[in-house]
Design a protein around this motif. Sequence first.
Motif, PDB file in Angstrom:
ATOM      1  N   THR A  11       0.819  -1.213   0.000  1.00 26.42           N
ATOM      2  CA  THR A  11       0.000   0.000   0.000  1.00 26.42           C
ATOM      3  C   THR A  11       0.853   1.263   0.000  1.00 26.42           C
ATOM      4  N   PRO A  40      -0.471   9.647  -6.339  1.00 23.51           N
ATOM      5  CA  PRO A  40      -1.337   8.472  -6.233  1.00 23.51           C
ATOM      6  C   PRO A  40      -1.274   7.592  -7.486  1.00 23.51           C
ATOM      7  N   ASP A  65      -1.474   3.175  -4.208  1.00 22.66           N
ATOM      8  CA  ASP A  65      -1.290   4.341  -3.351  1.00 22.66           C
ATOM      9  C   ASP A  65      -2.407   5.347  -3.599  1.00 22.66           C
ATOM     10  N   ASP A  66      -3.005   5.831  -2.517  1.00 23.86           N
ATOM     11  CA  ASP A  66      -4.064   6.846  -2.613  1.00 23.86           C
ATOM     12  C   ASP A  66      -3.556   8.254  -2.322  1.00 23.86           C
ATOM     13  N   TRP A  69      -5.766  10.281   0.029  1.00 19.99           N
ATOM     14  CA  TRP A  69      -7.190  10.419  -0.275  1.00 19.99           C
ATOM     15  C   TRP A  69      -8.005   9.692   0.794  1.00 19.99           C
ATOM     16  N   GLY A  73      -9.943   5.248  -2.460  1.00 22.64           N
ATOM     17  CA  GLY A  73      -9.329   5.969  -3.563  1.00 22.64           C
ATOM     18  C   GLY A  73      -8.922   5.024  -4.681  1.00 22.64           C
ATOM     19  N   GLU A  76      -7.132   1.726  -3.722  1.00 20.85           N
ATOM     20  CA  GLU A  76      -7.999   0.751  -3.071  1.00 20.85           C
ATOM     21  C   GLU A  76      -8.997   0.134  -4.042  1.00 20.85           C
ATOM     22  N   ASP A 139      -2.800   5.546   4.466  1.00 22.89           N
ATOM     23  CA  ASP A 139      -3.702   6.228   3.542  1.00 22.89           C
ATOM     24  C   ASP A 139      -4.235   5.334   2.425  1.00 22.89           C
ATOM     25  N   THR A 140      -3.836   4.082   2.367  1.00 25.35           N
ATOM     26  CA  THR A 140      -4.363   3.184   1.336  1.00 25.35           C
ATOM     27  C   THR A 140      -4.716   1.834   1.955  1.00 25.35           C
TER      28      THR A 140
END
Length: 188
Positions: A11, A40, A65-66, A69, A73, A76, A139-140
């Motif tokens: 992630t 991202p 990777d987001d 977000w 995102g 995900e 974040d992901t």
Amino acid sequence: MSNRKQVIVITDGDEYARKTLDYLAPKFGGTCLSHLSDNPTKASSQEVIKAVKSAPSEPVFVLVDDAGWHGVGAGEHILIDLDKDPDIDIIGAIAVASHTKNLEWTRFTFAIDNEGNLTANGVDKEGIPVADVGRVNGDTVYALDQLNLPIVVAIGDIGKMYGRDAVENGSPITRQAIEMILERGGKK
């Protein structure tokens, strides 16, 4: 015996993560799809799935990777779509910590701190254990809890952690996470 492509999801998709997985993937006989990673993630689920299926060797390392977000995102969405594909078997995930405290988190099987110690506590971006037991902020990572993955390993920021995971040092924390997934992954 299954013909499903074995995938390890990471992630994180920044340049440090790409450099680290490009370095480590061949050491495990695998393929890293770093050319589709970004921060991202800009690649579509279809592009990633096609690349996984055509990868020359396994495990296939997929970086999503987001970039902070909140909610589900791009990274995900790819993770969810990979999990739904009948020709793909996600044997484990590396949940990378970030500074998104309490915004997004996931449960994990175990964490590895920046000194290589296994811990039931989560870790922060630097790989230092935090008070939360059994969960890591990232974040992901939000979608990981929605999937029935055999193993999720939480670590600090790939390729960093005060230089302790740098490629120049052999990326020992990320390497250990991959070794644990290969040893225990795929066993739901």
